[in-house]
Design a protein around this motif. Sequence first.
Motif, PDB file in Angstrom:
ATOM      1  N   GLU A 107       3.737   6.289   7.610  1.00 58.20           N
ATOM      2  CA  GLU A 107       4.914   5.900   6.832  1.00 58.20           C
ATOM      3  C   GLU A 107       5.165   6.745   5.589  1.00 58.20           C
ATOM      4  OE1 GLU A 107       5.309   1.611   6.242  1.00 58.20           O
ATOM      5  OE2 GLU A 107       3.986   1.312   7.964  1.00 58.20           O
ATOM      6  N   SER A 108       4.116   7.357   5.037  1.00 58.19           N
ATOM      7  CA  SER A 108       4.300   8.038   3.751  1.00 58.19           C
ATOM      8  C   SER A 108       3.658   9.428   3.733  1.00 58.19           C
ATOM      9  CB  SER A 108       3.694   7.191   2.615  1.00 58.19           C
ATOM     10  OG  SER A 108       4.127   5.861   2.709  1.00 58.19           O
ATOM     11  N   PHE A 109       3.569  10.048   4.893  1.00 57.66           N
ATOM     12  CA  PHE A 109       2.870  11.332   4.984  1.00 57.66           C
ATOM     13  C   PHE A 109       3.431  12.346   3.990  1.00 57.66           C
ATOM     14  CE2 PHE A 109       2.232  15.526   7.042  1.00 57.66           C
ATOM     15  CZ  PHE A 109       0.848  15.527   7.032  1.00 57.66           C
ATOM     16  N   GLY A 110       4.746  12.404   3.915  1.00 58.82           N
ATOM     17  CA  GLY A 110       5.387  13.392   3.049  1.00 58.82           C
ATOM     18  C   GLY A 110       5.123  13.184   1.567  1.00 58.82           C
ATOM     19  N   TYR A 111       4.632  12.003   1.219  1.00 59.32           N
ATOM     20  CA  TYR A 111       4.395  11.704  -0.199  1.00 59.32           C
ATOM     21  C   TYR A 111       2.986  12.101  -0.647  1.00 59.32           C
ATOM     22  CZ  TYR A 111       8.672   8.901  -0.116  1.00 59.32           C
ATOM     23  OH  TYR A 111       9.963   8.487  -0.012  1.00 59.32           O
ATOM     24  N   LEU A 112       2.105  12.376   0.319  1.00 61.04           N
ATOM     25  CA  LEU A 112       0.711  12.638  -0.053  1.00 61.04           C
ATOM     26  C   LEU A 112       0.542  14.031  -0.652  1.00 61.04           C
ATOM     27  CD1 LEU A 112      -1.224  11.113   2.993  1.00 61.04           C
ATOM     28  CD2 LEU A 112      -1.289  10.294   0.630  1.00 61.04           C
ATOM     29  N   ASP A 113      -0.159  14.054  -1.807  1.00 58.56           N
ATOM     30  CA  ASP A 113      -0.439  15.340  -2.456  1.00 58.56           C
ATOM     31  C   ASP A 113      -1.882  15.782  -2.216  1.00 58.56           C
ATOM     32  OD1 ASP A 113       2.073  15.594  -3.362  1.00 58.56           O
ATOM     33  OD2 ASP A 113       1.666  14.974  -5.439  1.00 58.56           O
ATOM     34  N   HIS A 134     -13.388   3.296  12.780  1.00 54.55           N
ATOM     35  CA  HIS A 134     -12.485   2.206  13.113  1.00 54.55           C
ATOM     36  C   HIS A 134     -12.468   1.127  12.026  1.00 54.55           C
ATOM     37  CE1 HIS A 134     -13.929   3.581  17.222  1.00 54.55           C
ATOM     38  NE2 HIS A 134     -12.738   4.113  17.053  1.00 54.55           N
ATOM     39  N   GLY A 135     -12.688   1.543  10.799  1.00 54.45           N
ATOM     40  CA  GLY A 135     -12.769   0.579   9.710  1.00 54.45           C
ATOM     41  C   GLY A 135     -11.402   0.223   9.134  1.00 54.45           C
ATOM     42  N   VAL A 136     -11.441  -0.641   8.122  1.00 61.48           N
ATOM     43  CA  VAL A 136     -10.205  -1.061   7.454  1.00 61.48           C
ATOM     44  C   VAL A 136      -9.546   0.158   6.808  1.00 61.48           C
ATOM     45  CG1 VAL A 136      -9.262  -2.519   5.636  1.00 61.48           C
ATOM     46  CG2 VAL A 136     -11.099  -3.390   7.091  1.00 61.48           C
ATOM     47  N   GLY A 137     -10.378   1.042   6.246  1.00 65.43           N
ATOM     48  CA  GLY A 137      -9.865   2.265   5.628  1.00 65.43           C
ATOM     49  C   GLY A 137      -9.154   3.148   6.636  1.00 65.43           C
ATOM     50  N   ALA A 138      -9.688   3.197   7.850  1.00 67.44           N
ATOM     51  CA  ALA A 138      -9.074   4.018   8.891  1.00 67.44           C
ATOM     52  C   ALA A 138      -7.666   3.506   9.200  1.00 67.44           C
ATOM     53  CB  ALA A 138      -9.939   3.989  10.151  1.00 67.44           C
ATOM     54  N   GLU A 139      -7.523   2.188   9.234  1.00 65.23           N
ATOM     55  CA  GLU A 139      -6.219   1.586   9.528  1.00 65.23           C
ATOM     56  C   GLU A 139      -5.222   1.845   8.390  1.00 65.23           C
ATOM     57  OE1 GLU A 139      -5.129   0.309  12.267  1.00 65.23           O
ATOM     58  OE2 GLU A 139      -3.189  -0.190  11.388  1.00 65.23           O
ATOM     59  N   ILE A 140      -5.732   1.733   7.149  1.00 60.16           N
ATOM     60  CA  ILE A 140      -4.858   1.986   5.990  1.00 60.16           C
ATOM     61  C   ILE A 140      -4.410   3.435   5.987  1.00 60.16           C
ATOM     62  CG2 ILE A 140      -4.851   2.146   3.461  1.00 60.16           C
ATOM     63  CD1 ILE A 140      -6.666  -0.350   3.472  1.00 60.16           C
ATOM     64  N   CYS A 141      -5.355   4.316   6.277  1.00 60.99           N
ATOM     65  CA  CYS A 141      -5.054   5.747   6.316  1.00 60.99           C
ATOM     66  C   CYS A 141      -3.960   6.006   7.357  1.00 60.99           C
ATOM     67  CB  CYS A 141      -6.331   6.498   6.657  1.00 60.99           C
ATOM     68  SG  CYS A 141      -6.082   8.255   6.711  1.00 60.99           S
ATOM     69  N   THR A 142      -4.107   5.409   8.533  1.00 60.36           N
ATOM     70  CA  THR A 142      -3.096   5.605   9.580  1.00 60.36           C
ATOM     71  C   THR A 142      -1.727   5.130   9.118  1.00 60.36           C
ATOM     72  OG1 THR A 142      -4.803   5.237  11.231  1.00 60.36           O
ATOM     73  CG2 THR A 142      -2.536   5.097  11.988  1.00 60.36           C
ATOM     74  N   SER A 143      -1.716   3.957   8.484  1.00 62.12           N
ATOM     75  CA  SER A 143      -0.448   3.405   8.027  1.00 62.12           C
ATOM     76  C   SER A 143       0.236   4.360   7.052  1.00 62.12           C
ATOM     77  CB  SER A 143      -0.691   2.042   7.377  1.00 62.12           C
ATOM     78  OG  SER A 143       0.489   1.565   6.792  1.00 62.12           O
ATOM     79  N   VAL A 144      -0.554   4.949   6.154  1.00 58.73           N
ATOM     80  CA  VAL A 144       0.019   5.852   5.150  1.00 58.73           C
ATOM     81  C   VAL A 144       0.466   7.162   5.803  1.00 58.73           C
ATOM     82  CG1 VAL A 144      -0.574   7.235   3.102  1.00 58.73           C
ATOM     83  CG2 VAL A 144      -1.170   4.800   3.198  1.00 58.73           C
ATOM     84  N   ILE A 145      -0.329   7.635   6.775  1.00 57.84           N
ATOM     85  CA  ILE A 145       0.057   8.860   7.499  1.00 57.84           C
ATOM     86  C   ILE A 145       1.381   8.613   8.234  1.00 57.84           C
ATOM     87  CG2 ILE A 145      -0.556  10.452   9.382  1.00 57.84           C
ATOM     88  CD1 ILE A 145      -2.479  10.837   7.119  1.00 57.84           C
ATOM     89  N   ILE A 161       0.841  -1.200   0.000  1.00 62.40           N
ATOM     90  CA  ILE A 161       0.000   0.000   0.000  1.00 62.40           C
ATOM     91  C   ILE A 161       0.880   1.257   0.000  1.00 62.40           C
ATOM     92  CG2 ILE A 161      -1.703   1.337   1.323  1.00 62.40           C
ATOM     93  CD1 ILE A 161      -2.609  -1.464   2.505  1.00 62.40           C
ATOM     94  N   ASN A 162       1.874   1.283   0.892  1.00 58.78           N
ATOM     95  CA  ASN A 162       2.716   2.467   0.996  1.00 58.78           C
ATOM     96  C   ASN A 162       3.566   2.692  -0.257  1.00 58.78           C
ATOM     97  OD1 ASN A 162       2.629   4.067   3.675  1.00 58.78           O
ATOM     98  ND2 ASN A 162       2.335   1.930   4.279  1.00 58.78           N
ATOM     99  N   ALA A 163       4.049   1.585  -0.833  1.00 58.74           N
ATOM    100  CA  ALA A 163       4.847   1.717  -2.062  1.00 58.74           C
ATOM    101  C   ALA A 163       3.993   2.336  -3.167  1.00 58.74           C
ATOM    102  CB  ALA A 163       5.377   0.361  -2.484  1.00 58.74           C
ATOM    103  N   SER A 164       2.738   1.904  -3.232  1.00 64.38           N
ATOM    104  CA  SER A 164       1.848   2.420  -4.270  1.00 64.38           C
ATOM    105  C   SER A 164       1.557   3.906  -4.027  1.00 64.38           C
ATOM    106  CB  SER A 164       0.555   1.607  -4.278  1.00 64.38           C
ATOM    107  OG  SER A 164      -0.361   2.160  -5.170  1.00 64.38           O
ATOM    108  N   VAL A 165       1.289   4.259  -2.768  1.00 63.61           N
ATOM    109  CA  VAL A 165       0.977   5.659  -2.455  1.00 63.61           C
ATOM    110  C   VAL A 165       2.195   6.555  -2.717  1.00 63.61           C
ATOM    111  CG1 VAL A 165       0.394   7.258  -0.581  1.00 63.61           C
ATOM    112  CG2 VAL A 165      -0.861   5.109  -0.832  1.00 63.61           C
ATOM    113  N   ARG A 166       3.382   6.018  -2.437  1.00 65.03           N
ATOM    114  CA  ARG A 166       4.595   6.809  -2.700  1.00 65.03           C
ATOM    115  C   ARG A 166       4.767   7.066  -4.196  1.00 65.03           C
ATOM    116  NH1 ARG A 166       9.161   5.371   1.701  1.00 65.03           N
ATOM    117  NH2 ARG A 166       7.794   5.463   3.506  1.00 65.03           N
TER     118      ARG A 166
END
Lengths: 457, 361
Positions: B307-313, B294-305, B274-279
């Motif tokens: 590990e890859s916060f700086g990559y988000l546009d 508290h859904g699956v999306g919430a967990e994915i969002c946290t993971s991206v925040i 997921i993070n590689a794709s978002v990067r």
Amino acid sequence: MSLAFDMMRKSSTILTHLKSKKINFFSPSTALLSPQRNPILTNRFNSTTAHIPFTSNPIHDQHVIDFPGGNVKFIPEMRFIPESSQDRIPCYRVLDHNGEQIFGTDFVQVSEDVAVKMYSNMVTLQTMDNIFYEAQRQGRISFYVTTVGEEAINIASAAALSMDDVIFPQYREQGALLWRGFTLQEFANQCFSNKFDNGKGRQMPAHYGSNKLNYMTVASTVATQIPHAVGAAYSLKMDKKDACAVTYFGDGGSSEGDFHAGLNFAAVMEAPVIFICRNNGWAISTPTSDQFRSDGIVVKGQAYGVRSIRVDGNDALAIYSAVQAARQMAVSEERPILIEALTYRVGHHSTSDDSTKYRPANEIEWWRLARDPVARLRKWIERNGWWNDMAESELRNNLRHQLLRTIQVAESVEKPPLADMFSDVYDVPPSNLCEQMKWLKETVKKHPREYPTNISM
Amino acid sequence: MLGVIRHKTVRPTFSAFRHFSSSTKQQMTVRDALNSALDEEMSADPKVFLMGEEVGEYQGAYKISKGLLEKYGPERVLDTPITEAGFTGIGVGAAYYGLKPVVEFMTFNFSMQAIDHIINSAAKSNYMSAGQISVPIVFRGPNGAAAGVGAQHSHCYASWYGSCPGLKVLAPYSSEDARGLLKAAIRDPDPVIFLENELLYGESFPVSAEVLDSSFCLPIGKAKIEREGKDVTITAFSKMVGYALKAAEILAKEGISAEVINLRSIRPLDRSTINASVRKTNRLVTVEEGFPQHGVGAEICTSVIEESFGYLDAPVERIAGADVPMPYAANLERLAVPQIEDIVRAAKRACHRSVPMAATA
């Protein structure tokens, strides 16, 4: 192998017989839905057995109904089954309160070796409970449950089993584990959750378990062990092992849905399992009169098609005989057996309550003094010339000494290493847990003063 | 109609395909994929057995166990009394001592009756026993929204089970997923929650010769990139993967290249994919049918925040079911679950192709 197939075929035939009748009896219109009549439903109702024809029995139709499960008689009276029988189900015993063998009793002979070992184990259990209880009161461990008053059920039931039989305990059966060879040091290591605890310091004190000794780890959840035992029994049956599963629970546990599901499934699955209910009168502060209105637990067996017996739980010989007979039937006939042992919880429920707040102290004292199962067995072995005062004082002195030493050792051993926090969540640790462990180790190393010193890396 | 004809020519077991050349892609329904996976694993390992309500004589409420009673007999395909807590507990006990049960819930909504055995017994026993007692068991059945079956048959439990250590949680989308993941689940030594989808059972997917081979198995914890793209990442599981792929087609026509990740495994979650794709895409839309909090999306969002916060546009867009129990009326039901257009709109928002939501209010 061929025997297995025969058995499978046999059970399949019985199933077939019942099912085909059930279908036809309840819904004569099923014929309209049969594959032959309705091609659309062919797949939906494509059964392996439904094609077997229904045969009625016209000769008996006037007086009986051939219902799934067997013939049922018709009667003209409107008769409700009473909520209880006039007399309560009697209780089997071998020794009277004075430890004298009752004349004409039907029981399994016990050799001197086994009798003395049973007695010594009962005394060991009693002493261990006292000392661990005191250790909790001194604040050295956080929690404990004693078996006081129920030593006979603990030891004699375990003595009647084979080591291959799998035990699913509640939490008041440490005696069964003691009988199987769990050492006093192992008990102490668990209670003090040190690094030698075979449970790696993961459970509350007195939640023992040993795969090696076929003793399932104690679950704090009440009665969940009952269906587990049925499942394990099914597993033993599938593997054609000469063994059964045995589960213990209290009068309170019998109110859980799991008890009812467990008995029903065991009967239906023909599982070799022994259900041992320690009816000790109290579920923490709830007396049995607030727990159920049936004649105890034993009567519930019949409702589920499970053979049952009521036994004097403070009579070690009666427990030994009943469990051995139950085991024989369970294994050779592939059937569940329910044993209700009448006893009394002389101790508090656990170290978290004071039972004199909810029950009369004289009731406790009467059971402790007049109905002590340990004293009763002692009288019997003394009468047989297998035991005397000298042996008694030697045993008790040694045990006390040994146990005090045991808890000192357990207390001085260091606590489990940090890695034990992360292992066994899964068979192989997932990457996120490995990472967390790595981070934690690095952080502890970097900031040693911020973390407790008793964590071994 | 074509679909029907195609379906009829497909057989449940893989052996029928053996004579086709390996380059030919055959079609297989998810139902047949699950059935053949069960069949092969039961055939390979005598310790595997199936239990649940209606799994034998009736061949399963959704016919997943078709033919298995006949083949393996009533000792290995057990029709149980109607007590979820009973057969779940018995399954767990059987797993403690040697067997590998596959427990079918008629729907995962009914697994709530048995939650104690799944969480307190199955998930925790290996840890509590210090690795002495493992629990190789699979709990499977349809999960989440179907159609017109109301609140008590439509709940998605992915995030519930996904939050519990000790469990592995899988959610197949295609026939390849269904075969590969179910076989992996049965072979795994840990307890696995296997979340199927009722509406996917009858759907056909192309399957390669490799997928049809009895040795085929997918790794647990690995997501699959179903469609590569460079502008926005869309994560989804189960039926929503199909929706995400359709959304990606629509987006492609409008010049947006979406990467669709089929999660396959909810726990462990494939954070690195997921993070590689978002990067790469710098934008993320998460899609699920379950509730948002508290859904699956919430967990994915946290993971991206994390590990890859700086990559988000752009802010992460989260598409989930409405925060209400599922209504029955068809019009309301449609509004309560994500639709393809919702995903398209969210992807466009993430790509700044539309007016921000606040401006339209």
